[in-house]
Enzyme design. Structure first.
Site, mmCIF file in Angstrom:
data_model
loop_
_atom_site.group_PDB
_atom_site.id
_atom_site.type_symbol
_atom_site.label_atom_id
_atom_site.label_comp_id
_atom_site.label_asym_id
_atom_site.label_seq_id
_atom_site.Cartn_x
_atom_site.Cartn_y
_atom_site.Cartn_z
ATOM 1 N N SER A 255 -10.625 39.478 -6.569
ATOM 2 C CA SER A 255 -11.793 39.575 -7.441
ATOM 3 C C SER A 255 -11.674 38.610 -8.603
ATOM 4 O O SER A 255 -10.590 38.112 -8.910
ATOM 5 C CB SER A 255 -11.957 41.003 -7.984
ATOM 6 N N SER A 293 -13.926 40.438 -2.181
ATOM 7 C CA SER A 293 -13.792 39.958 -3.552
ATOM 8 C C SER A 293 -14.898 40.533 -4.423
ATOM 9 O O SER A 293 -16.084 40.385 -4.118
ATOM 10 C CB SER A 293 -13.850 38.428 -3.586
ATOM 11 N N ASP A 295 -16.757 39.944 -7.521
ATOM 12 C CA ASP A 295 -16.996 38.852 -8.467
ATOM 13 C C ASP A 295 -18.176 39.204 -9.369
ATOM 14 O O ASP A 295 -19.325 39.260 -8.916
ATOM 15 C CB ASP A 295 -17.268 37.550 -7.707
#
Length: 382
Positions: A255, A293, A295
């Site tokens: 992340s 991930s 983000d």
């Protein structure tokens, strides 16, 4: 050199938990992405009033975590909220408080970053902090804003070691000026693009002809991809990437939390546009926002005339707001600052040994600089 020292540590011949290297920020090595000037500290704290605090936890063989806090101004943030907005690049994360920021367009607590399983307790600590502030005695609802990345490779994440007192200490010691980077605070146990990641920060200042505004960025890097620096394929040259054709050399998931501050008078709508542009920097450094991930970007404005009183005395409020046509220089600034902040998180991070003897090596500087010189990706060093 670093892997040799790690082997000595694992053999019991070195007592230290972190094997230090001679590190420095990206600009110390001639890496200057973009064309805009930086602020005095080249950090998010170049935006006047913004403070950053860290609390790092490095204990025994398995605790490698911490918390990082960002305060938009020195006053009572609940009573003097700031316009804010969020943008989600890939939503595999535990972002607390983001929906209310998205709905109301303001921020009423500091922003805290930590690890995945501690984000809930850290949010609770923010609530305790806000309720205890003078003037908030009658407050019955607080929207804490906390983000996270997963540091469970190096850190005993299930132990949930970050406690309320740690958050309060980070808030109490938050300061302006230079920002500690690398293995610190919420970046203590993170990894990035195949190497040790961490906290990074950078800033850009627009020319006076474009308003002279400052944009500052702080990142918590913990994501995968194939590292590129100023366009140079560093990850590929170092054989540290995933081509999906064979055994995975490292996890591509992870992340990135991105915090953007500016003193430009922006509405929450244009702050959301500003936050969204920060993700362009992830592509520049080699990320493709993998499935796992998380983000996230959150942006806020510190402009005094844009503050939002908790109890407005008038039904209609007149606020200064930058025109849409004036946003492009800020977009350029946030991309440049985010890119450099990610580089700083890598360049300042050091080798780290964590739980179960796991090791994450820092970006190897001599080899990296040789690759950059080969591709003309940094300024000549004299």
């Amino acid at each position: 050199m670093s892997r040799y020292l790690i082997l000595l540590y694992l053999a019991g011949l070195l007592p230290s938990l972190i094997v230090a290297q001679e590190r420095g920020r990206a600009r110390d090595f001639g890496i200057e992405p973009g064309v805009l000037s930086t602020g005095q500290w080249n950090a998010i704290t170049d935006v006047q009033g913004v403070k950053v605090g860290h609390l790092s936890l490095i204990r025994g063989d398995a605790v490698r975590t911490g918390v990082t806090v960002i305060l938009p101004h020195e006053g009572n943030l609940f009573m003097e909220k700031v316009p804010a907005a969020v943008s989600v690049g890939n939503g595999f994360g535990k972002a607390i408080g983001f929906t209310q920021v998205q709905e109301l367009g303001n921020l009423e607590t500091p922003i805290a970053l930590t690890n995945t399983l501690n984000v809930f307790s850290v949010a609770g600590a923010l609530v305790e902090y806000m309720l205890a502030l003078p003037g908030n005695e009658q407050v019955r609802s607080v929207n804490p804003v906390a983000g996270e990345t997963n540091d469970g490779w190096l850190n005993d994440i299930r132990g949930r070691h970050v406690q309320q007192g740690d958050v309060l200490e980070a808030l109490a010691t938050a300061s302006s000026g230079p920002v500690a980077e690398g293995n610190v605070g919420a970046g203590t146990g993170t990894m990035c693009l195949g190497y040790k990641g961490g906290i990074g920060s950078s800033s850009r200042i627009l020319p006076e002809s474009r308003g002279g505004y400052t944009v500052g960025v702080l990142v918590q890097t913990n994501f995968g991809g194939s590292l590129r620096i100023n366009g140079a394929p560093v990850g590929e040259a170092l054989s540290q990437y995933n081509d999906w054709a064979g055994p995975e050399p490292y996890s591509v998931d992870g992340s990135c939390m991105i915090v953007v501050a500016t003193d430009a008078p922006l509405s929450s709508r244009n702050l959301e546009r500003l936050a969204r542009r920060s993700f362009l920097a992830l592509g520049r450094v080699g990320s493709y926002m993998s499935n796992g991930s998380g983000d996230y970007a959150i942006a806020f404005s510190t402009h005094p005339e844009c503050r939002i009183p908790h109890r407005g005395e008038e039904a209609v409020r007149t606020v200064r707001e930058l025109e849409n046509d004036q946003m492009s220089p800020l977009f350029q600034a946030v991309v440049e600052a985010t890119e450099e902040a990610i580089y700083n998180s890598l360049f300042m991070a050091e080798d780290m040994v964590g739980q179960q003897g796991r090791m994450e090596g820092a970006l190897p500087l001599p080899e990296t600089l040789e690759i950059l010189d080969r591709y003309g990706a940094r300024k000549p060093q004299f």
